[in-house]
Design an enzyme around this catalytic site. Structure first.
Site, mmCIF file in Angstrom:
data_model
loop_
_atom_site.group_PDB
_atom_site.id
_atom_site.type_symbol
_atom_site.label_atom_id
_atom_site.label_comp_id
_atom_site.label_asym_id
_atom_site.label_seq_id
_atom_site.Cartn_x
_atom_site.Cartn_y
_atom_site.Cartn_z
ATOM 1 N N ARG A 75 0.894 -1.162 0.000
ATOM 2 C CA ARG A 75 0.000 0.000 0.000
ATOM 3 C C ARG A 75 0.931 1.210 0.000
ATOM 4 O O ARG A 75 1.791 1.326 0.862
ATOM 5 C CB ARG A 75 -0.879 0.002 1.250
ATOM 6 C CG ARG A 75 -1.717 -1.282 1.420
ATOM 7 C CD ARG A 75 -2.739 -1.083 2.539
ATOM 8 N NE ARG A 75 -3.242 -2.316 3.106
ATOM 9 C CZ ARG A 75 -4.263 -3.020 2.633
ATOM 10 N NH1 ARG A 75 -4.888 -2.605 1.562
ATOM 11 N NH2 ARG A 75 -4.670 -4.111 3.231
ATOM 12 N N ASP A 84 -10.725 -1.686 -4.167
ATOM 13 C CA ASP A 84 -11.230 -0.346 -4.434
ATOM 14 C C ASP A 84 -10.131 0.728 -4.433
ATOM 15 O O ASP A 84 -10.028 1.545 -5.361
ATOM 16 C CB ASP A 84 -12.296 -0.084 -3.349
ATOM 17 C CG ASP A 84 -12.827 1.299 -3.381
ATOM 18 O OD1 ASP A 84 -12.366 2.109 -2.566
ATOM 19 O OD2 ASP A 84 -13.690 1.589 -4.227
ATOM 20 N N THR A 101 -9.831 -9.198 -3.862
ATOM 21 C CA THR A 101 -9.845 -8.925 -2.425
ATOM 22 C C THR A 101 -10.747 -9.954 -1.753
ATOM 23 O O THR A 101 -11.756 -10.358 -2.343
ATOM 24 C CB THR A 101 -10.357 -7.502 -2.093
ATOM 25 O OG1 THR A 101 -10.722 -7.446 -0.696
ATOM 26 C CG2 THR A 101 -11.588 -7.108 -2.902
ATOM 27 N N ASP A 160 -12.617 -9.349 0.633
ATOM 28 C CA ASP A 160 -13.750 -8.661 1.255
ATOM 29 C C ASP A 160 -15.060 -8.732 0.453
ATOM 30 O O ASP A 160 -16.130 -8.499 1.003
ATOM 31 C CB ASP A 160 -13.414 -7.178 1.494
ATOM 32 C CG ASP A 160 -12.202 -7.009 2.391
ATOM 33 O OD1 ASP A 160 -11.922 -7.923 3.188
ATOM 34 O OD2 ASP A 160 -11.528 -5.972 2.298
ATOM 35 N N ASP A 169 -16.242 -6.593 -1.602
ATOM 36 C CA ASP A 169 -16.886 -5.303 -1.329
ATOM 37 C C ASP A 169 -16.857 -4.353 -2.526
ATOM 38 O O ASP A 169 -16.963 -3.140 -2.354
ATOM 39 C CB ASP A 169 -16.190 -4.630 -0.123
ATOM 40 C CG ASP A 169 -14.711 -4.392 -0.379
ATOM 41 O OD1 ASP A 169 -14.159 -4.925 -1.374
ATOM 42 O OD2 ASP A 169 -14.086 -3.673 0.420
ATOM 43 N N ARG A 229 -13.231 -5.617 6.248
ATOM 44 C CA ARG A 229 -13.151 -4.152 6.290
ATOM 45 C C ARG A 229 -14.530 -3.574 6.613
ATOM 46 O O ARG A 229 -15.110 -3.958 7.628
ATOM 47 C CB ARG A 229 -12.602 -3.608 4.965
ATOM 48 C CG ARG A 229 -11.917 -2.278 5.102
ATOM 49 C CD ARG A 229 -11.406 -1.814 3.756
ATOM 50 N NE ARG A 229 -10.239 -2.552 3.345
ATOM 51 C CZ ARG A 229 -8.995 -2.240 3.686
ATOM 52 N NH1 ARG A 229 -8.779 -1.201 4.448
ATOM 53 N NH2 ARG A 229 -7.986 -2.949 3.273
HETATM 54 O O1 F6P Z 1 -8.905 -5.837 2.332
HETATM 55 C C1 F6P Z 1 -8.453 -7.050 2.815
HETATM 56 C C2 F6P Z 1 -8.205 -6.984 4.289
HETATM 57 O O2 F6P Z 1 -7.718 -8.239 4.726
HETATM 58 C C3 F6P Z 1 -9.388 -6.547 5.141
HETATM 59 O O3 F6P Z 1 -10.308 -7.589 5.337
HETATM 60 C C4 F6P Z 1 -8.692 -6.086 6.382
HETATM 61 O O4 F6P Z 1 -9.481 -5.144 7.084
HETATM 62 C C5 F6P Z 1 -7.461 -5.425 5.836
HETATM 63 O O5 F6P Z 1 -7.217 -6.018 4.563
HETATM 64 C C6 F6P Z 1 -6.224 -5.580 6.671
HETATM 65 O O6 F6P Z 1 -5.220 -4.829 6.068
HETATM 66 P P1 F6P Z 1 -3.669 -4.912 6.379
HETATM 67 O O7 F6P Z 1 -3.103 -6.041 5.577
HETATM 68 O O8 F6P Z 1 -3.132 -3.604 5.924
HETATM 69 O O9 F6P Z 1 -3.527 -5.147 7.848
#
Ligand code: F6P
Length: 319
Positions: free
Chosen positions: A72, A103, A125, A127, A129, A171
């Site tokens: 990210r 997204d 993903t 999710d 979503d 999420r």
């Molecule tokens: O979007 C996928 C996801 O696993 C979500 O379900 C969760 O909230 C988030 O990513 C966690 O993100 P990170 O890997 O940045 O901790």
């Protein structure tokens, strides 16, 4: 279009590798050159880009995670970052990019498209979503991982006659919780899209206990709040011994299911077709088992909708 790039971005999901494979093989089938970008947009800005061939994607269809790695990037959200990314691609003669992610990743792809660099989004993903597609790559595998865990928790819940709260990812979306709750026979499902009456949940647990139920399972989506806080409230209100399990990142790993591999293969190939047809700024998806595509703007204008019928059914089946 002669040369295209592919990257994975945001949280990884099982089936991303199958999507990368489909992009690479479909592109080569159509005599395009393909370049893999490592570490998502971060790697794109840094020029971490390698030419791929048929062999680069051999033996990956069954592997979880992403061979291109993911990240990210805050820097990519700036105009300078996006410009740097475009320059890196231009240096190699790349003229289109496929972004596999969620997204947030599509918003980046939209920015590049607005700056004149055509991008196509492939929804990857766990999710589920993303508006415009019935399913995202990884959702089915994650769901099956959750169900395996729910079944195991159920065994120990029965042995100890306890209530278990199982917190799942998603999420701001409740799809993983809703589908897992229905498939796992949960007493209650808590999702951010639908406010549950706390006293109703407590009544249902008490009723079950009174008629001799040995355990209760509640599936809670992370978007609702902390499973631990909720567990404390439930134990206090029911006086039933309660435990909480947060499933965490195991939900994101593992061998993709057949369903996710097929979905990823179809969506990855469709994305290449769009680029060949000189289209950009679009997302591919699946609706009623048919491939579809939409402008990113259309996707962003909609909200993810959850399945109210399934939600109501889960209530009827857990009386
Ligand atoms: O979007 C996928 C996801 O696993 C979500 O379900 C969760 O909230 C988030 O990513 C966690 O993100 P990170 O890997 O940045 O901790």
């Amino acid at each position: 279009m002669k040369k295209i790039g592919v990257l994975t971005s945001g949280g990884d999901s099982p089936g991303m590798n199958a999507a990368i494979r489909a992009v690479v093989r479909k592109a080569i089938f159509h005599d395009l050159e393909v370049f893999g970008v490592k570490n998502g947009y971060q790697g794109l800005m840094e020029g971490n880009i390698e030419k791929m061939n048929l062999g680069s994607v051999g033996d990956i269809i069954q592997r979880g995670g992403t061979i291109l790695f993911s990240a990210r990037s805050e820097e990519f959200k700036t105009d300078e970052g996006q410009q740097r990314a475009i320059e890196q691609m231009k240096k190699l003669g790349i003229d289109g990019l496929i972004v596999i992610g969620g997204d947030g990743s599509f918003r980046g792809a939209q920015k590049l498209t607005e700056k004149g660099f055509p991008c196509i989004g492939v929804p990857g993903t766990i999710d589920n979503d993303i508006p415009g597609t019935d399913f995202t790559i990884g959702f089915d595998t994650s769901l099956n991982t959750i169900i395996e865990a729910v079944d195991k928790v159920r065994d120990t819940a029965t042995s100890h006659e306890r209530t278990y709260i199982i917190e799942v990812m998603g999420r701001d979306a409740g799809d993983l919780a809703l589908w897992a709750g229905l498939a796992g026979g949960a007493e209650s499902i808590l999702i951010p899209e639908k406010k549950e009456d706390f006293s109703e949940i407590v009544d249902r647990l008490n009723r079950g206990h009174e008629r001799g139920k040995k355990h209760s399972i509640i599936v809670l989506a992370e978007g609702v709040g902390s499973g631990f806080d909720f567990g404390e409230r439930i134990e206090k209100a029911t006086k039933l011994e309660t435990r909480v399990t947060v499933l965490g990142y195991i939900q994101r790993g593992g061998t993709p299911t057949a369903s996710d591999r097929v979905l990823a293969s179809r969506l990855g190939a469709k994305a290449v077709e769009l680029l060949i047809n000189e289209q950009g700024g679009r997302m591919v998806g699946i609706q009623n088992n048919k491939l579809v595509d939409f402008a990113f703007d259309e996707v962003f204008a909609k909200n993810h909708s959850f399945n109210l019928d399934m939600y109501n059914l889960s209530k009827e089946l857990s009386i």
